[in-house]
Design an enzyme around this catalytic site. Sequence first.
Site, PDB file in Angstrom:
ATOM      1  N   ARG A   1       5.007  42.451 -14.189  1.00  0.00           N
ATOM      2  CA  ARG A   1       3.828  42.209 -15.028  1.00  0.00           C
ATOM      3  C   ARG A   1       3.007  43.493 -15.058  1.00  0.00           C
ATOM      4  NH1 ARG A   1       2.669  36.734 -15.975  1.00  0.00           N
ATOM      5  NH2 ARG A   1       3.930  35.290 -14.749  1.00  0.00           N
TER       6      ARG A   1
ATOM      7  N   ARG B   1      10.478  27.004  -0.707  1.00  0.00           N
ATOM      8  CA  ARG B   1       9.864  28.185  -1.334  1.00  0.00           C
ATOM      9  C   ARG B   1       8.624  28.653  -0.581  1.00  0.00           C
ATOM     10  NH1 ARG B   1       9.961  25.897  -7.416  1.00  0.00           N
ATOM     11  NH2 ARG B   1       9.912  23.942  -6.247  1.00  0.00           N
TER      12      ARG B   1
ATOM     13  N   LYS C   1      11.996  41.959 -13.290  1.00  0.00           N
ATOM     14  CA  LYS C   1      10.788  41.364 -13.876  1.00  0.00           C
ATOM     15  C   LYS C   1       9.544  42.080 -13.346  1.00  0.00           C
ATOM     16  CE  LYS C   1      11.547  37.357 -12.149  1.00  0.00           C
ATOM     17  NZ  LYS C   1      11.460  35.947 -11.765  1.00  0.00           N
TER      18      LYS C   1
ATOM     19  N   HIS D   1      16.761  28.190  -0.146  1.00  0.00           N
ATOM     20  CA  HIS D   1      16.085  29.214  -0.955  1.00  0.00           C
ATOM     21  C   HIS D   1      16.025  30.555  -0.214  1.00  0.00           C
ATOM     22  CE1 HIS D   1      13.451  30.895  -3.963  1.00  0.00           C
ATOM     23  NE2 HIS D   1      12.535  31.165  -3.064  1.00  0.00           N
TER      24      HIS D   1
ATOM     25  N   ASP E   1       0.819  -1.219   0.000  1.00  0.00           N
ATOM     26  CA  ASP E   1       0.000   0.000   0.000  1.00  0.00           C
ATOM     27  C   ASP E   1       0.853   1.268   0.000  1.00  0.00           C
ATOM     28  OD1 ASP E   1       1.025  -0.066   2.538  1.00  0.00           O
ATOM     29  OD2 ASP E   1      -0.889   0.186   3.572  1.00  0.00           O
TER      30      ASP E   1
END
Length: 314
Positions: free
Chosen positions: A196, A97, A194, A131, A38
Amino acid sequence: MNSSIKVVAGNSNRPLAEAICASLGIPLAKASVRRFADMEVFVEIQENVRGQDVFVIQSTSFPTNDHLMELLIITDALRRSSARRITAVIPYFGYARQDRRASGRTPISAKLVANLITHAGVDRVLTLDLHAGQIQGFFDIPTDNLFGAPLMARDIKDRLDWKNAMVVSPDVGGVVRARALAKRIDAPLAIVDKRRDRPGESEVMNIIGTVEGRSCILLDDIVDSGGTLVNAAEALLAQGAKEVYAYITHGVLSGGAVARIANSKLKELVITDSIMPTEAVKVARNIRVISIANLMGEAIERTASESSVSSLFD
């Protein structure tokens, strides 16, 4: 090598564990880490570890939850077998993260995983290029975060035209990491900005720094989908960069990332074996893997002998 040291491996990256043992000059300890029908994890330590200093090599890479459970259960097996000290050697720390609450009603999973590892009975943690540096503070036990920069700097000097190099951070958050490498190879630094314009639209990338005629080296800790890396390479070349390389510590490379990078304008992506390379990575035309075995082996030896680990990076 101290005969009281044992190295145990889970299933996440056995080739790396074997290479670390080769660098230490000791055999990998006999242990069985397998699954019931299992898919429950079962662990059996097949040699005596009573009173010994045991190092468990296990990246919490894909499948992340399976490999995390292996680490926890191996630790429990060692603790119940009277190991004197258990050090979790986690070359790639999954869930890193998720180190903060990015929005309301979300977890800080990196802290939860740190708690799980600590309460399972781990006495110390060795990891590589976290990170976010503050994750060290999530553990209530000693935690050494090793750095891949010296290894990468050596590789750059051996293989590239580093006199004409420029180190590039792919985002503002990675500037400290990129600056450390730039200092090691005496190169200037540039940053990819960067943003948007509105949700759902592609990112607009601005380059902070003059990259024209330079061999650009993108530096980061994790490459996952590869999209940011490919877009950054295109933006750098559009600004007149001679060629673009990328040095990334952890090659997560999920989904179609390998194909995306293979078809990109990146001259070469260099990753470490902190995560076991897939067959697709091994045959990719522009992806190369360098080993962290000697670095991890040296850190293990220094930990066992109570010597300085931080002096590895002086």
